[in-house]
Design a protein around this motif. Sequence first.
Motif, PDB file in Angstrom:
ATOM      1  N   GLN A 160       1.174  -1.340  -0.091  1.00  0.00           N
ATOM      2  CA  GLN A 160      -0.105   0.038  -0.216  1.00  0.00           C
ATOM      3  C   GLN A 160       0.908   1.028   0.093  1.00  0.00           C
ATOM      4  O   GLN A 160       0.671   2.401  -0.598  1.00  0.00           O
ATOM      5  N   ASN A 161       2.207   1.141   0.612  1.00  0.00           N
ATOM      6  CA  ASN A 161       2.960   1.958   0.702  1.00  0.00           C
ATOM      7  C   ASN A 161       4.881   1.834   0.510  1.00  0.00           C
ATOM      8  O   ASN A 161       5.278   2.627   1.356  1.00  0.00           O
ATOM      9  N   PRO A 162       5.326   0.485  -0.813  1.00  0.00           N
ATOM     10  CA  PRO A 162       6.117   1.101  -0.381  1.00  0.00           C
ATOM     11  C   PRO A 162       7.099   1.349  -0.220  1.00  0.00           C
ATOM     12  O   PRO A 162       8.672   1.467   0.319  1.00  0.00           O
ATOM     13  N   GLY A 163       6.821   2.888  -0.904  1.00  0.00           N
ATOM     14  CA  GLY A 163       8.031   4.036  -0.500  1.00  0.00           C
ATOM     15  C   GLY A 163       8.856   4.750   0.703  1.00  0.00           C
ATOM     16  O   GLY A 163       9.174   5.316   1.402  1.00  0.00           O
ATOM     17  N   LYS A 164       7.289   4.105   1.687  1.00  0.00           N
ATOM     18  CA  LYS A 164       7.545   4.577   2.942  1.00  0.00           C
ATOM     19  C   LYS A 164       7.606   3.431   4.049  1.00  0.00           C
ATOM     20  O   LYS A 164       8.511   3.319   4.964  1.00  0.00           O
ATOM     21  N   VAL A 165       8.424   2.439   3.864  1.00  0.00           N
ATOM     22  CA  VAL A 165       8.553   1.198   4.323  1.00  0.00           C
ATOM     23  C   VAL A 165       9.854   1.510   5.276  1.00  0.00           C
ATOM     24  O   VAL A 165      11.277   1.658   4.356  1.00  0.00           O
ATOM     25  N   ARG A 166      10.545   1.605   6.496  1.00  0.00           N
ATOM     26  CA  ARG A 166      11.289   2.081   6.939  1.00  0.00           C
ATOM     27  C   ARG A 166      12.497   0.692   6.901  1.00  0.00           C
ATOM     28  O   ARG A 166      12.223  -0.148   8.336  1.00  0.00           O
ATOM     29  N   MET A 167      13.511   0.406   6.214  1.00  0.00           N
ATOM     30  CA  MET A 167      13.804  -0.539   6.385  1.00  0.00           C
ATOM     31  C   MET A 167      14.702  -0.435   6.561  1.00  0.00           C
ATOM     32  O   MET A 167      15.381  -1.532   7.018  1.00  0.00           O
ATOM     33  N   GLU A 196      16.738  -4.741  11.883  1.00  0.00           N
ATOM     34  CA  GLU A 196      16.250  -4.572  13.075  1.00  0.00           C
ATOM     35  C   GLU A 196      15.663  -5.739  13.193  1.00  0.00           C
ATOM     36  O   GLU A 196      15.991  -6.964  13.953  1.00  0.00           O
ATOM     37  N   LEU A 197      14.754  -6.230  12.541  1.00  0.00           N
ATOM     38  CA  LEU A 197      13.178  -6.445  12.888  1.00  0.00           C
ATOM     39  C   LEU A 197      13.233  -7.746  12.803  1.00  0.00           C
ATOM     40  O   LEU A 197      13.419  -9.032  13.622  1.00  0.00           O
TER      41      LEU A 197
END
Length: 340
Positions: free
Chosen positions: A168-175, A180-181
């Motif tokens: 839904q918002n691929p450009g906003k995923v915190r890579m 880390e997760l």
Amino acid sequence: MSKDNMIEIKQFEEETRFSEKTTPYLRELIKKSVAIRDMYEFNPEYETLPANLDVDLLNEKTSTPVFGTVRKYDGQLLVLLSYTCAANCRYCERQDRVGVGLDVEGRLKMSQIDDIVEYIANDPTIYEVIASGGDPLTNPKGLQYLFNKLKEIEHVKVVRIHTRYPLQNPGKVRMELMEELAKAKPTVYLSLHIDHPDELQPEVIELIHAFRKMGYVMLTQTVFLKTINDNKETLKTLFLRLFELGVRPYYIYHGQEVTSTRRFVMSLEDEMAIMTQLRNELSGLAFPQHVIDIPSASGKVVVPSEHWNTDTATVTDFYGKTVNTHDWSTVIKQDSPEYC
């Protein structure tokens, strides 16, 4: 009508009706894909009723040992970190909680996560914790906090993240956060909700490659949706593409009927016919389990294929409760206390 009154009416409508919510990315994709449009755009022809805030379709509200959790199966705990999504799917089965006013207060606070962690730490039978929502990636600080706490709990062996956010918002995923997760436990599963091949855009495929490099075990979940993916070829294209990308199709669900989702719900028989054709043509690794999360019962029960001669009029959940599949009412057996 005054401007203030108009604002109040709009707020009331958003509180009682499952609100439309998209992202700039999806609005561009909607221009190219009818399937994406129908999954996300509010349709007044069908969605005329307010969301039923009292519904408990899958016995989740009655299976909440600690606020923000669902526990219906031995060994597992579902943590609803957020009742917020980047966008609202029109067929959402949690319309009583998502998109009806909880978007502001619906993220778990750290103190609430502490209560959940304490519950997990005190129950050594919990070996798997699943971060869900809403969408857990809309509460990144809470997700990070939860996973850091789970690192310290030895009996939790596996953690999962279930999300639709990258679609839904691929450009906003915190890579950096995702990286880390992925190290929270030796095995971390990342399950993406994908319903149609049009969702596998280049931006999404790039994310999938990145997630695999981070070490996630990649899964997907899909929902049968009338007019969206109700044919063999659409699903075959989707599952083969995921298989090629190294993502295991895990579940495909029978769609659930809540206030405004009736137009998406298929018959079990039609779903079974499609899955039988797919089983004949797909590798086992590209073929998901066809399941139904039984309304008012407990268990994701596998739906049989047409390779077997079966009676689908009733189904029994994991704890022996039998229900009619035509209306999901409980079947009263002669030897049960209710019958006596």
